[in-house]
Design a protein around this motif. Structure first.
Motif, PDB file in Angstrom:
ATOM      1  N   TRP A 261       0.860  -1.171   0.000  1.00 45.02           N
ATOM      2  CA  TRP A 261       0.000   0.000   0.000  1.00 45.02           C
ATOM      3  C   TRP A 261       0.902   1.228   0.000  1.00 45.02           C
ATOM      4  O   TRP A 261       1.559   1.535   0.985  1.00 45.02           O
ATOM      5  N   ASP A 262       0.931   1.915  -1.139  1.00 48.87           N
ATOM      6  CA  ASP A 262       1.787   3.087  -1.306  1.00 48.87           C
ATOM      7  C   ASP A 262       1.122   4.274  -0.599  1.00 48.87           C
ATOM      8  O   ASP A 262       0.124   4.817  -1.085  1.00 48.87           O
ATOM      9  N   THR A 263       1.676   4.668   0.547  1.00 52.26           N
ATOM     10  CA  THR A 263       1.069   5.761   1.320  1.00 52.26           C
ATOM     11  C   THR A 263       1.244   7.115   0.655  1.00 52.26           C
ATOM     12  O   THR A 263       0.521   8.056   0.996  1.00 52.26           O
ATOM     13  N   SER A 264       2.171   7.235  -0.291  1.00 51.59           N
ATOM     14  CA  SER A 264       2.357   8.514  -0.972  1.00 51.59           C
ATOM     15  C   SER A 264       1.301   8.750  -2.042  1.00 51.59           C
ATOM     16  O   SER A 264       0.994   9.903  -2.380  1.00 51.59           O
ATOM     17  N   THR A 265       0.718   7.660  -2.576  1.00 53.07           N
ATOM     18  CA  THR A 265      -0.307   7.785  -3.612  1.00 53.07           C
ATOM     19  C   THR A 265      -1.652   7.206  -3.188  1.00 53.07           C
ATOM     20  O   THR A 265      -2.622   7.334  -3.932  1.00 53.07           O
ATOM     21  N   SER A 266      -1.688   6.543  -2.016  1.00 51.92           N
ATOM     22  CA  SER A 266      -2.909   5.878  -1.525  1.00 51.92           C
ATOM     23  C   SER A 266      -3.432   4.863  -2.542  1.00 51.92           C
ATOM     24  O   SER A 266      -4.623   4.788  -2.830  1.00 51.92           O
ATOM     25  N   GLU A 267      -2.516   4.070  -3.100  1.00 49.33           N
ATOM     26  CA  GLU A 267      -2.866   3.041  -4.071  1.00 49.33           C
ATOM     27  C   GLU A 267      -2.157   1.739  -3.699  1.00 49.33           C
ATOM     28  O   GLU A 267      -1.085   1.750  -3.086  1.00 49.33           O
ATOM     29  N   VAL A 268      -2.766   0.620  -4.103  1.00 50.09           N
ATOM     30  CA  VAL A 268      -2.173  -0.684  -3.856  1.00 50.09           C
ATOM     31  C   VAL A 268      -1.328  -1.093  -5.059  1.00 50.09           C
ATOM     32  O   VAL A 268      -1.705  -0.838  -6.207  1.00 50.09           O
TER      33      VAL A 268
END
Length: 361
Positions: A261-268
């Motif tokens: 879960w990429d916290t910088s883009t809020s995408e999986v």
């Protein structure tokens, strides 16, 4: 008539002195009430938090005096939360507030939610030592306000058993040798590296290898590291697996997928270790031996050669001498030759050592 100015000046000075004495704080509570000691705390981020994501709890203590000793913070224990104090000391700085110099201490705690839900961080107690107006030490406890936040799993992670919530995440693997020229008995070392930012090493996944018949795997204990550089945490987990080739054949180490879960883009995102093919052949010596058959033994050939010579001689005699002409003496001579040939073929040692002895069992 004398002027009352000196008395008035003395009275004014006395009032100023009394006001200053009255304004001088002697306790931490008085410093807080007179706004000469300020305390605040906040979360970053404060919303859209995923389980396993790092949350910064920042605590700031400031005074228009100065600190005379180290500040101590009591970290609470909250079910479902991991709260860590990675720095032993606060960061100190100074700044101007309303034209006056203030001394500031900032603490940063790291929080990791293990599950979904609503969480409350109670007041955190900090013990401070501040210099008073007269040079005395004012010591006491202050408390941060209560903070609340919620944690939820995104729909994109609904099928994931484990994931890493971080702004950066990498997975890689390497082998200590080539994998297409192995022989039975060879060992292969596989190294798998997990690396992520703003998480602790204990948040990184473990690697589980499936059993493969003919290729035995031995896993070593993982190596976990947490490195901090200017407040930025980088975590790593290294796995070492030793494979022993126990049988010839072609093997495939299956591919492995890891959720991020990429916290910088809020995408999986999905990180994958590709599958690896391993070929194990037979040793060069054993291959040659299997093609050439069993080795020749001169001792086993000699009886056969003698037997062939005797047989050839008998055939020659039979052809040259008529059957009726064969006398008893000739038959005896032939039987004697056959008995000698049988005796020669017997092994030099008996079939069992010490026959009849119990030790032979």
């Amino acid at each position: 008539m004398k002027s009352p100015a000196p008395k008035m000046h003395f009275f004014a000075l006395l009032c100023i002195f009394s006001m200053s004495f009255a304004a001088a704080a002697t306790t931490v509570e008085e410093l807080l009430d007179t706004n000469r000691l300020q305390l605040r705390s906040w979360l970053l981020p404060a919303q859209k938090i995923v389980p396993g994501q790092q949350i910064k709890l920042n605590i700031e203590i400031a005074t228009d005096r100065w600190f005379t000793g180290g500040t101590r913070i009591k970290i609470p224990e909250i079910p479902g939360l991991v709260i860590l104090q990675t720095d032993d000391f606060a960061s100190n700085s100074s700044e101007q507030r309303r034209g006056q110099s203030w001394v500031v201490q900032r603490w940063s705690l790291e929080i990791y939610a293990q599950t979904d839900g609503q969480f409350t961080i109670p007041a955190i107690t900090a013990r401070v030592k501040v210099s008073g107006d007269s040079g005395e030490i004012i010591e006491g406890e202050v408390q941060t306000p209560t903070l609340e936040f919620s944690v939820s799993r995104p729909q994109a992670l609904s099928r994931a058993e484990h994931w890493v919530a971080a702004p950066s995440y990498k997975v890689s693997q390497s082998f200590d040798r080539t994998l297409d020229d192995l022989e039975v008995g060879d060992a292969i070392e596989r190294q798998i590296d997990f690396r992520a930012g703003e998480v602790m090493a204990m948040m990184l996944p473990s690697f589980k290898e499936h059993a493969i018949e003919g290729l035995t795997a031995y896993a070593e204990p993982p190596v976990l590291n947490n490195n901090s550089n200017r407040g930025t945490i980088t975590a790593s987990r290294t796995e070492h697996i030793i494979y022993i080739a126990e049988a010839a054949g072609e093997y495939r180490l299956p591919a492995k997928d890891f959720y991020w879960w990429d916290t910088s883009t809020s995408e999986v995102q999905m990180l994958t270790l590709p599958s690896v093919d391993i070929f194990v052949g037979t040793t060069g010596t054993s291959q040659r031996e299997s093609n050439a058959g069993p080795p020749l033994n001169f001792r086993t050939l000699v009886p056969w050669l003698i037997g062939l010579l005797v047989l050839s001689a008998l055939i020659w005699l039979i052809r040259k001498i008529p059957f009726a002409a064969i006398t008893d003496s000739t038959r005896k001579a032939i039987n004697s030759m056959l008995q000698r040939w049988r005796k020669f073929r017997q092994p030099a040692l008996p079939g069992k050592l010490n026959p009849g002895n119990s030790a032979e069992q």
